[in-house]
Scaffold this active site. Sequence first.
Site, PDB file in Angstrom:
ATOM      1  N   CYS B  50       0.813  -1.250  -0.032  1.00 44.06           N
ATOM      2  CA  CYS B  50      -0.049   0.171   0.012  1.00 44.06           C
ATOM      3  C   CYS B  50       0.732   1.324  -0.015  1.00 44.06           C
ATOM      4  O   CYS B  50       0.434   2.316  -0.222  1.00 44.06           O
ATOM      5  CB  CYS B  50      -0.981   0.016   1.398  1.00 44.06           C
ATOM      6  SG  CYS B  50      -0.291  -0.369   2.816  1.00 44.06           S
ATOM      7  N   HIS B  99      18.946   0.579  -2.513  1.00 48.52           N
ATOM      8  CA  HIS B  99      17.514   0.701  -2.302  1.00 48.52           C
ATOM      9  C   HIS B  99      16.860  -0.590  -1.895  1.00 48.52           C
ATOM     10  O   HIS B  99      16.105  -0.429  -0.849  1.00 48.52           O
ATOM     11  CB  HIS B  99      16.614   1.183  -3.604  1.00 48.52           C
ATOM     12  CG  HIS B  99      15.333   1.665  -3.307  1.00 48.52           C
ATOM     13  ND1 HIS B  99      15.147   2.989  -2.905  1.00 48.52           N
ATOM     14  CD2 HIS B  99      14.292   0.965  -3.789  1.00 48.52           C
ATOM     15  CE1 HIS B  99      13.536   2.721  -2.858  1.00 48.52           C
ATOM     16  NE2 HIS B  99      13.222   1.715  -3.505  1.00 48.52           N
TER      17      HIS B  99
END
Lengths: 276, 421
Positions: B50, B99
Amino acid sequence: MHDACVWTALVFYGLGILLIVPSVKRRRPSLTPASLGALGLGLLAHAGALAAEAARMHRLPVTDVRSALSFYAFLVTLAFFFVYLRYRIVSLGLFMLPLVFLLTLISVLHPGGSFDSSAFRGGWLLVHISSIFLGYTALFLTFVAALMYLIQEHELKSKQPRGFYYRLPSLEVCDEIHYRSLLLGLPLLSLGILTGFVWASRTWKGPWELDPKILASLVTWVIYLVLFSTRVSGGWRGRRAAYIAIFGFGAILVTFMGISLLSGQHGYFPKLGEMP
Amino acid sequence: MNLTLLGINHRTAPVEVREKMNIPEARLAEAVSDLVHRAGIREGMILSTCNRVEVVTSADDEVDAEPIIRRFLADHHHCDLTQFAHFFYRLRQQDVVRHLFRVASSLDSMILGEPQILGQMKQAYAAARLAGGLSGTLNEVVNQALGVARRVRRETALGSAAVSVSYAAVELAKKIFGNLDGKTIFVVGAGKMSELAAKHLLRSGASTILVSNRTYERAVELAAVFQGTPVRFEELFDHLGQADIVISSTGAPHTIIGKNQVEKILAARRNHPVFFVDIAVPRDVDPAVNELDNAFVYDIDDLEHVVEANKKQREHEAVRAEEIIQTEVHKTMNRLASHEVVPTIVALEERLNRIRASEMEHYQGRLGSLTPEQRQAVEALTRGIMNKILHGPITELKNGVGEPEHVTLVRLIHKIFGLGD
C-alpha cells in the site's frame, strides 16, 4: 605460574567487559561469542591460578587478603555465567564484572602475604570458609538484582524512558533473581557462621565471641534474615526489599574487608599462624 | 550487470496514484512473467504494497530497461503513464542494490522499522521466482537484501520499541511483569482504545479478563467479545485486587481510583505489582497512586511520551542500520563485479597461454637440448612476461565494474586480444 595465570585472567576479564559495552549499547539480544569467549578464557586461567595455589599450599587458597579476593572474583564470574545462561541479560555483565576486574586487580597487585597454618586444614574450617564464600557470591547477586530493580523502577516511575529502560530486564525478572539468590545465599551464610562457631569454640582460646568480625557477621546475618522473613510473612518486595538487600551487601563489605583489619582471629595476618 | 528500478512510494506519490499502480498479490506472478518475456529483460521482480509499487529488472548489457518497464506498467494498467511520469523515481546499478537493502530493512518505510515490509518483500520474491523471473544477478541481490534485513534486525534495535500507544502499554506491562502469561486484565469502562489495548495484552499472553462499565449491558457485551467476565460497576473494588493490569477509560468527571484504595488492594495482593493504564480524559486514576511502591500509573500523555522516546530510539538505531547497509552494498557490489569479469579474465588468460605454448613449441628446435634447469628458466621467463601483460587489463576489468564505460572496456579487450564470444 600463579601470577602469570592471574594476570592472564585479568587481561581476559578486562577484554570481556570491554566487549560487552557495545553489546549493551546496541541492545543486542545476547552477548557476542567474542565477549563470552574472553570471559570464559579468563575464568579458565583463573581456575588454573587457584588450582596451582591450592596444590602448592595443600588447602583452599583463601587465607590471606590477596587469595581471598581472587577466589571471590572467580566465584562471582562463575555466578555471572550461570545467571547469564539462564536469563540472557546482556547488561548484567556491566553490573557484576567490574567488581571481578577490580578484585582480581587488587589481588594481583597486593603483595602476597602468604603464610601457612595447620589450622587451615580442618574439615570444619573448610566448610566454614567455602560456605561463607558461596553465600557472599549469592548475596552479591541479590545486591545486583536489587540495584537493577531500583534503576528500572525509577525509569518506570519517572515515565521518561532513557537508556536503562531499554537495557535492563523487567522488574519481575530482577525480583526473581533477587529472591532466588537470597534463598541460596541465606542458608549458605547461616551454615558458614554456624560451622565457624563450632570451629572457633574448639580451637580458639579466649573470648572469641567478641571478635569484631564475628559480631559483624551476625549483624549481616540478621539483616538478611529480616529481608527473608518480611518477604515470606508480609510479602515485602519491590523498593523496600531492594533497599534492605543493598544495605545487607554493604554489611558484607564491612565484614569482609573492613573488620579484617581489626580482627585478631580473622585478620589475615601472620599472627594467625601462632594459633594452636 | 544492468539493474534498473522504477517505482513510486508514499513520499513521491499520493495514495490515488499508488492505488492505481498497485498490482494485487494474486496477479503478481503473471505480471512478472509478462515483464521478463519482453525483449532485453533477463530478470524481474515486482514489489507492490500500500505504500509502494516498484518494478526492478536485470537486463541485457546494452538495453535501457526504463522505457520497457514504463511500457509494461502502461500495458498492465491499460493507461497512459505520461500523466504520472513525475511521481516515478528511477534507479540504476548500485543505487538499486542500496534501495532494495534499505526497503527490506524497513529504513524506507513510513513507520521506521515496521516489520511487515520484510514479509511483503519475501512474497514478491516468491512470486517472481514462481514466474521464472529470478535466476541470476537480481536473484542474488534480492536474496542478499533479505539477509541484510535479518542482519539489521539482529544487530540493531530498529524494530524493537513500540511506536503506538496501545503497543507502548503492552511494552510497559512487559517491563513490569516480564512475561504476561497468566496475568489478569481488568477493563474499566468500554471504549475503542481500551479494547485495542486489551486485545494486544491478550495476544501477548494475558489469560483472564474482567470487564466493568457503568451500563452493565455494555460490560456483558464486551466481556463476550473477549470471553471474559462482566463485573457490575458498584462491585468494582471487590474485584480490582485480582487484576495485574487495569485499563481504565470511563467518562467519569473525576478520579474513581484513589491512593487509599490502591494501598488496600496492594496489601491484599501481598505487594504483587499492579499496572494502571489510564486512558480516560479526565483521568480515572489519581496520579498520586504512582507514588506507591509496586503500583505504576500511566496516563495517555505518559504513553505518548514513551512512544515519542521510542521513535527517537528508532531514529538513533536507523543510523547504525544505514552503516550496516553501506558495508553490505559494498560487499555485494564487489562480489557481483567479480562474477561479471571472471569469464573475460579466463578467456584472456587462455588466449595468452595458447600464444605462449605455441611459441615455445615453435622455438623448441632452435633452442636445442636444454637442461631441466634451463627449460624451467625459459618457462618462468615466458610466464613472467605473460603475467606482466595480463596485470593491466585484469586490474582495469575488476575495478571498472558497475561503471557505465565498463561494457565498452570489456568489448575493447575482447577486440584487442581477439577473444571470441
